[in-house]
Design a protein around this motif. Structure first.
Motif, mmCIF file in Angstrom:
data_model
loop_
_atom_site.group_PDB
_atom_site.id
_atom_site.type_symbol
_atom_site.label_atom_id
_atom_site.label_comp_id
_atom_site.label_asym_id
_atom_site.label_seq_id
_atom_site.Cartn_x
_atom_site.Cartn_y
_atom_site.Cartn_z
ATOM 1 N N HIS A 115 0.838 -1.257 -0.014
ATOM 2 C CA HIS A 115 -0.132 -0.004 0.076
ATOM 3 C C HIS A 115 0.798 1.319 0.150
ATOM 4 N N GLU A 116 2.122 1.222 1.021
ATOM 5 C CA GLU A 116 2.806 2.477 0.918
ATOM 6 C C GLU A 116 3.558 2.489 -0.333
ATOM 7 N N ASP B 11 2.447 1.753 -3.386
ATOM 8 C CA ASP B 11 1.645 2.295 -4.387
ATOM 9 C C ASP B 11 1.441 3.804 -4.281
ATOM 10 N N HIS B 12 1.170 3.893 -2.963
ATOM 11 C CA HIS B 12 0.809 5.493 -2.707
ATOM 12 C C HIS B 12 2.074 6.468 -3.131
ATOM 13 N N GLU C 293 1.863 6.823 -6.856
ATOM 14 C CA GLU C 293 1.031 7.802 -7.386
ATOM 15 C C GLU C 293 1.034 9.200 -6.987
#
Length: 85
Positions: free
Chosen positions: A6-7, A9-10, A13
């Motif tokens: 998750h981190e 991917d963030h 982005e």
């Protein structure tokens, strides 16, 4: 077990191309290029001086004159030019 991405991917982005501050990289590059060109010129002048000085029938003063000519010509061609814009 799958890793939590998750981190990562963030962060991917959030990145916008061309927005990173690069002043330190530019300063490092300019320092490297300056040291490279002036270091190369000084090595070339030293090699010319010692080659002409210690060659058979060579002398110190002709070697010194040739080295000074090379140093002045190198400085002339390697100096920083003013920006046109």
């Amino acid at each position: 077990m799958a890793a939590d991405t998750h981190e990562a991917d963030h962060d991917a982005e959030a990145y916008l191309k061309g927005t990173q501050e690069i002043t330190e990289q530019v300063a490092t590059w300019n320092l490297f290029m300056g040291l490279s060109k002036w270091g190369s010129l000084s090595i070339a002048v030293a090699v010319l001086l010692f080659t002409m000085w210690f060659m058979p029938n060579g002398g110190f003063f002709p070697a010194l004159i040739a080295s000074v000519v090379l140093a002045v010509a190198g400085w002339w061609f390697l100096r920083s030019k003013p920006a046109d814009h």
